[in-house]
Design an enzyme around this catalytic site. Structure first.
Site, short mmCIF file in Angstrom:
data_model
loop_
_atom_site.label_atom_id
_atom_site.label_comp_id
_atom_site.label_asym_id
_atom_site.label_seq_id
_atom_site.Cartn_x
_atom_site.Cartn_y
_atom_site.Cartn_z
CG HIS A 1 19.11 21.09 -16.09
ND1 HIS A 1 20.46 21.37 -16.62
CD2 HIS A 1 18.28 21.71 -17.09
CE1 HIS A 1 20.17 21.99 -17.86
NE2 HIS A 1 19.06 22.39 -17.78
N GLY B 1 -13.51 10.12 -5.57
CA GLY B 1 -12.80 11.36 -4.94
C GLY B 1 -11.72 11.90 -5.77
NE ARG B 2 -9.42 6.85 -9.13
CZ ARG B 2 -10.02 5.87 -8.37
NH1 ARG B 2 -10.10 6.31 -6.93
NH2 ARG B 2 -10.49 4.85 -8.52
CD GLU C 1 -4.86 9.53 6.02
OE1 GLU C 1 -5.96 9.35 6.31
OE2 GLU C 1 -3.98 8.93 5.60
CE LYS D 1 -17.28 9.36 -2.87
NZ LYS D 1 -17.06 8.66 -4.30
CD GLU E 1 -7.00 6.52 -5.05
OE1 GLU E 1 -6.41 6.44 -4.23
OE2 GLU E 1 -8.19 7.01 -5.10
CE LYS F 1 -8.93 5.52 2.75
NZ LYS F 1 -10.01 5.85 2.39
O1 F6P Z 1 -6.97 7.23 -1.23
C1 F6P Z 1 -7.89 6.70 -1.07
C2 F6P Z 1 -9.27 7.55 -1.12
O2 F6P Z 1 -10.28 7.14 -0.96
C3 F6P Z 1 -9.18 8.47 -2.38
O3 F6P Z 1 -9.91 7.93 -3.40
C4 F6P Z 1 -9.94 9.72 -2.00
O4 F6P Z 1 -9.74 10.68 -2.63
C5 F6P Z 1 -9.00 9.98 -0.43
O5 F6P Z 1 -9.02 8.48 0.05
C6 F6P Z 1 -9.61 10.74 0.49
O6 F6P Z 1 -10.96 10.33 0.91
P1 F6P Z 1 -12.14 11.38 1.50
O7 F6P Z 1 -12.56 12.45 0.74
O8 F6P Z 1 -13.20 10.32 1.82
O9 F6P Z 1 -11.43 11.83 2.88
#
Ligand code: F6P
Length: 551
Positions: A391, A274-275, A213, A207, A360, A519
């Site tokens: 189980h 994002g979620r 990452e 987003k 979150e 972060k």
């Molecule tokens: O984990 C925090 C967060 O901001 C989430 O809400 C989001 O889904 C994720 O990092 C990834 O963010 P982006 O889509 O901006 O890479």
């Protein structure tokens, strides 16, 4: 939206009093007392049957919880949510993922403007692009069709797509879909070793397009791809990249800087969290995996649930009732966790997906005034598919000391021709909620042991270990079949449940500042590692960093 501390409402005080009266009442007693309990505490909606009769509530609890929803003015909050008000106040954003699943003809208003035409344009782009990749007409730089797709993203840019592609595996086409999320280099390497660069499409999903990452993985992948370019193909690096990389983001400038062709850029908007973004172009890998029609069915299912949530009376409103039950256990019984147990292997990533969506969103310790709350919010979400989980951890739910309300999600019909498995699966599904409710009394255990021929002495010894108290609450969601449409409805059901909980708890459900802190600190430590300077860390962190540096 009203800004009310729920504990100051009249309904809350009455619920506290009522809790004292009902807290020891066994579910079995409640069933004995109310002959039509299953009917009274269930909701039929389309192909969903939601049974919440195995909860430690009576008609009075039900009424008081609904009073609570009225006192915090839930109906007005629902209106604000769907009408694009900036209910995500700390980020000054609307929360309009529901706008992504509206029909093309509907208006989705944001700040007096209809944003649906933009949404439809992106959907058409997803449709064109996914069709060309699936049909094979989109060619890689050596003229071969695409066989593999890699979704590169994390959090909401990964969990929704991965959960759904797994959930809809039955509907999948020939494309192999892979996911790279962790910044752990071993993750990306394990995926890359399976791929042929000539036939792989990489979809970079972020987003913000600033997430460490995702950008690290995307850069590693680009290098890997460029290193393997075949000179005899006679195409430039840029031209090859344009055939093999697509991106989804609000940050279109950053995507272009990364070198992705404008035709392969799929915009999204900051009014989609994002979620909650799988309904947007973040769902591109879903459309690639199961075809655009199935992606549309998924959106339609979510839209069906949106309408149910928006239009149904509170007492027959599935997300509202489920959220109120969570408040009941969280704030009155003091339950800390909730288990999600899908009885289908296809939904094996569903609990993980819900962990992000729920935790979150509602893991917040200040209210909408910025004041620390003096009541519990959020729930710890965990789970695994049944029957595997039976189980593994069911022992603790049955006989442990903790109260763990659980959602059981099952389907009437399997997807493959049934060879007797489904009845076995569903027999377990029904047996567990019944056993959790009824438990097993001393008389039952001793009778059972007597029949097995055990002596009085042996029975006395074993008895305490074999008794189950029962009285463990469960919700049963029984759905006709796992289809893209029913899955869309199921996900939206939980999305709206999250919203209702946030309204009752008077918290902001749509920011995630807690994640931002991690972060920032990781960026600082990365810099400290480069500088080999750990001076401003505590003694524990300093020692750990020093040992790591010396590896
Ligand atoms: O984990 C925090 C967060 O901001 C989430 O809400 C989001 O889904 C994720 O990092 C990834 O963010 P982006 O889509 O901006 O890479």
């Amino acid at each position: 939206m009203k800004n009310i501390n729920p504990t100051t409402t009249a309904a809350w005080s009455q619920l506290q009093k009522h809790f004292q009266e009902i807290k020891h009442t066994h579910l079995k007693t409640l069933f004995e007392e109310e002959k039509n309990r299953a009917e009274a505490f269930s909701i039929r909606w389309r192909d969903f049957y939601v049974d919440y009769s195995k909860h430690r509530i009576d008609k009075e609890t039900h009424k008081l919880l609904l009073d609570l929803a009225q006192e915090v003015d839930l109906p007005a909050a629902i209106k604000s949510y769907f009408e694009g008000d900036r209910i995500n106040e700390t980020e000054n954003r609307a929360v309009l993922h529901t706008g992504l699943r509206q029909p093309a003809v509907a208006k989705v208003m944001l700040d007096g403007e209809d944003v649906n035409p933009e949404v439809q344009e992106v959907k058409q782009h997803i449709e064109r692009f996914s069709r060309s990749v699936i049909s094979g007409s989109h060619k890689g730089y050596t003229g071969k069709s695409i066989t593999d797709v890699v979704n590169v993203g994390i959090g909401g840019s990964d969990l929704g797509p991965v959960m759904i592609t797994e959930a809809l595996a039955f509907y999948k086409n020939h494309l192999n879909i892979h996911f790279v999320s962790n910044v752990d280099g071993d993750h990306v390497q394990e995926v890359l070793k399976k791929l042929n660069p000539e036939t792989t499409l990489f979809v970079i999903v972020s987003k913000t397009f600033t997430t460490q990452e995702t950008l690290t993985n995307a850069n590693t992948i680009r290098e890997w791809f460029v290193d393997r370019l075949l000179p005899q193909a006679g195409v430039s690096e840029n031209s090859a990249i344009s055939r093999h990389f697509a991106a989804v983001s609000t940050n279109v400038e950053a995507i272009e800087k990364f070198g992705i062709d404008a035709d392969n850029v799929f915009p999204m908007w900051n009014w989609v969290g994002g979620r909650f973004s799988l309904w947007s172009a973040v769902g591109l890998s879903i459309a690639l995996s199961v075809g655009y029609e199935n992606f549309e069915r998924l959106l339609e299912g979510a839209y069906d649930m949106d309408r149910h949530f928006r239009e149904s009376k509170l007492e027959k409103n599935i997300p509202v009732v489920l959220a109120l039950l969570t408040v009941w256990y969280n704030n009155f019984f003091g339950a800390e966790t909730q288990a999600i147990i899908p009885y289908t292997q296809y939904l094996h990533r569903f609990p993980a997906y819900l962990q992000q969506a729920i935790m979150e969103s509602n893991g917040k310790h200040v209210d909408r005034n910025g004041k620390p709350v003096d009541y519990q919010t959020g729930t710890v979400i965990w789970g695994e598919p049944g029957t595997n989980s039976q189980h593994a951890f069911f022992q603790l739910i049955h006989q442990g000391t903790k109260l763990i309300p659980a959602d059981f999600i099952g389907f009437k019909r399997p997807l493959y021709l049934d060879s007797g498995h489904h009845d076995k699966l569903m027999a377990n599904f029904f047996a567990q909620t019944e056993a959790l409710m009824n438990g097993k009394t001393e008389e039952q255990v001793s009778q059972e042991l007597k029949t097995k021929g055990l002596s009085e002495k042996e029975i006395k010894q074993l008895l305490p270990f074999k008794v189950f108290d029962g009285n463990k609450p469960t919700t049963t969601v029984l759905i006709d079949q796992l289809t893209p449409r029913s899955l869309g409805s199921l996900i939206a059901m939980y999305e709206h449940k999250i919203f209702v909980e946030g309204v009752i708890w008077n918290i902001f459900s749509y920011d995630q500042w807690g994640v931002e802190l991690g972060k920032q600190l990781a960026t600082k430590i990365l810099n400290d590692l480069e500088q080999n300077d750990f001076a401003d860390h505590d003694s524990s962190t300093k020692e750990l960093l020093t040992r790591y540096r010396k590896r």
